[in-house]
Design an enzyme around this catalytic site. Sequence first.
Site, short mmCIF file in Angstrom:
data_model
loop_
_atom_site.label_atom_id
_atom_site.label_comp_id
_atom_site.label_asym_id
_atom_site.label_seq_id
_atom_site.Cartn_x
_atom_site.Cartn_y
_atom_site.Cartn_z
N GLY A 87 0.85 -1.19 0.00
CA GLY A 87 0.00 0.00 0.00
C GLY A 87 0.88 1.23 0.00
O GLY A 87 2.09 1.16 0.16
N LEU A 88 0.26 2.38 -0.17
CA LEU A 88 1.00 3.64 -0.21
C LEU A 88 1.70 3.93 1.11
O LEU A 88 1.31 3.42 2.16
CB LEU A 88 0.04 4.78 -0.54
CG LEU A 88 -0.61 4.78 -1.93
CD1 LEU A 88 -1.70 5.83 -1.99
CD2 LEU A 88 0.44 5.01 -3.02
N SER A 89 2.71 4.77 1.05
CA SER A 89 3.36 5.24 2.27
C SER A 89 2.32 5.97 3.12
O SER A 89 1.59 6.83 2.62
CB SER A 89 4.51 6.18 1.92
OG SER A 89 5.10 6.69 3.08
N GLY A 90 2.24 5.61 4.40
CA GLY A 90 1.26 6.23 5.28
C GLY A 90 -0.09 5.56 5.29
O GLY A 90 -1.02 6.01 5.97
N SER A 91 -0.21 4.45 4.54
CA SER A 91 -1.51 3.76 4.46
C SER A 91 -1.85 3.01 5.74
O SER A 91 -3.02 2.75 6.04
CB SER A 91 -1.53 2.78 3.28
OG SER A 91 -0.52 1.79 3.44
N GLY A 92 -0.82 2.65 6.51
CA GLY A 92 -1.05 1.90 7.74
C GLY A 92 -0.48 0.50 7.73
O GLY A 92 -0.76 -0.30 8.61
N LYS A 93 0.37 0.21 6.74
CA LYS A 93 0.93 -1.14 6.58
C LYS A 93 1.68 -1.61 7.83
O LYS A 93 1.40 -2.68 8.37
CB LYS A 93 1.90 -1.19 5.39
CG LYS A 93 1.30 -0.86 4.06
CD LYS A 93 2.33 -0.97 2.94
CE LYS A 93 3.52 -0.05 3.12
NZ LYS A 93 3.16 1.38 3.13
N SER A 94 2.64 -0.82 8.25
CA SER A 94 3.48 -1.22 9.38
C SER A 94 2.68 -1.27 10.69
O SER A 94 2.90 -2.16 11.52
CB SER A 94 4.67 -0.27 9.55
OG SER A 94 5.55 -0.38 8.43
N SER A 107 5.98 -1.62 -2.20
CA SER A 107 6.02 -2.58 -3.32
C SER A 107 5.01 -2.20 -4.42
O SER A 107 4.02 -2.89 -4.63
CB SER A 107 5.77 -4.01 -2.82
OG SER A 107 4.68 -4.09 -1.92
#
Length: 200
Positions: free
Chosen positions: A32-39, A106
Site C-alpha cells: 500500500g501507499l506510504s502512510g496507508s497503515g501497513k506497518s 512494493s
Amino acid sequence: MAKHIIPHNYQVSKNDRLEANHHNSFLIWFTGLSGSGKSTIANLVEKALFDLNISTYSLDGDNIRKGINNDLSFAPEDRTENIRRIAEVSNLMIDAGLVVLAAFVSPYKKDRENIRTIVKDVNFVEVYINTSIEECERRDVKGLYKKARAGEIKNMTGISAPYEAPEHPDIEIKTENEPIEDSVKRIVDFITPKLQLKNE
C-alpha cells in the site's frame, strides 16, 4: 559461479522446525501507499500471533533499507531489486519455520508476482492496505509527501511514481472505513487455517 554451488544436506529440516514450532510458516505481505497503515497493522497482527505462541518476524523499510539494502535507491530498477532481496530473505525465514510479516509499498505488480514465485504461492498471503492518497497525505506520518510536493524527494509513489494496486489480493483493508481492531481480526482469522500442520 552458480554451477559450482553444491547444497549441503543438513540434519535438521524445515519440517523438523515446523513440528517443533507446532505451526506452518509463510509470508504475509502488506502492500500500500506510504502512510496507508501497513506497518501499524503488521505490528498488531504480529503481536496477536505472538500472543498465540506463533514464531514470527517483521520486515520493513527501517530494518531492510538500513542494512541489507542500504546500497539501493528508490529508482524503479532499485525498487525491483529491493523487493527481490526481501523475498529471498523471507524465503529463508519461511524455511526457518517463521511466519514473516513484510510491510513495503512494493508498487509494481510484477515485483509482487516475483515474490509469489520466490516463496511459492502456497506460502504467500497478499494484504492490500487500501488507503487513498488524500488520506495518506493528510496523515503524512514521516513528512515524505510534503517533501515530495516540494520537489525534495523524487520517485515518490503516488506523487511522482505510480502505484499498481493489487487486482485480487487475499485480503483488502480499507483503513478509512474499518476500525483497525476489525482489520487485524480479519487478517488473523484468514491466516489461522494456514497455521495448522497437516498432522496436528
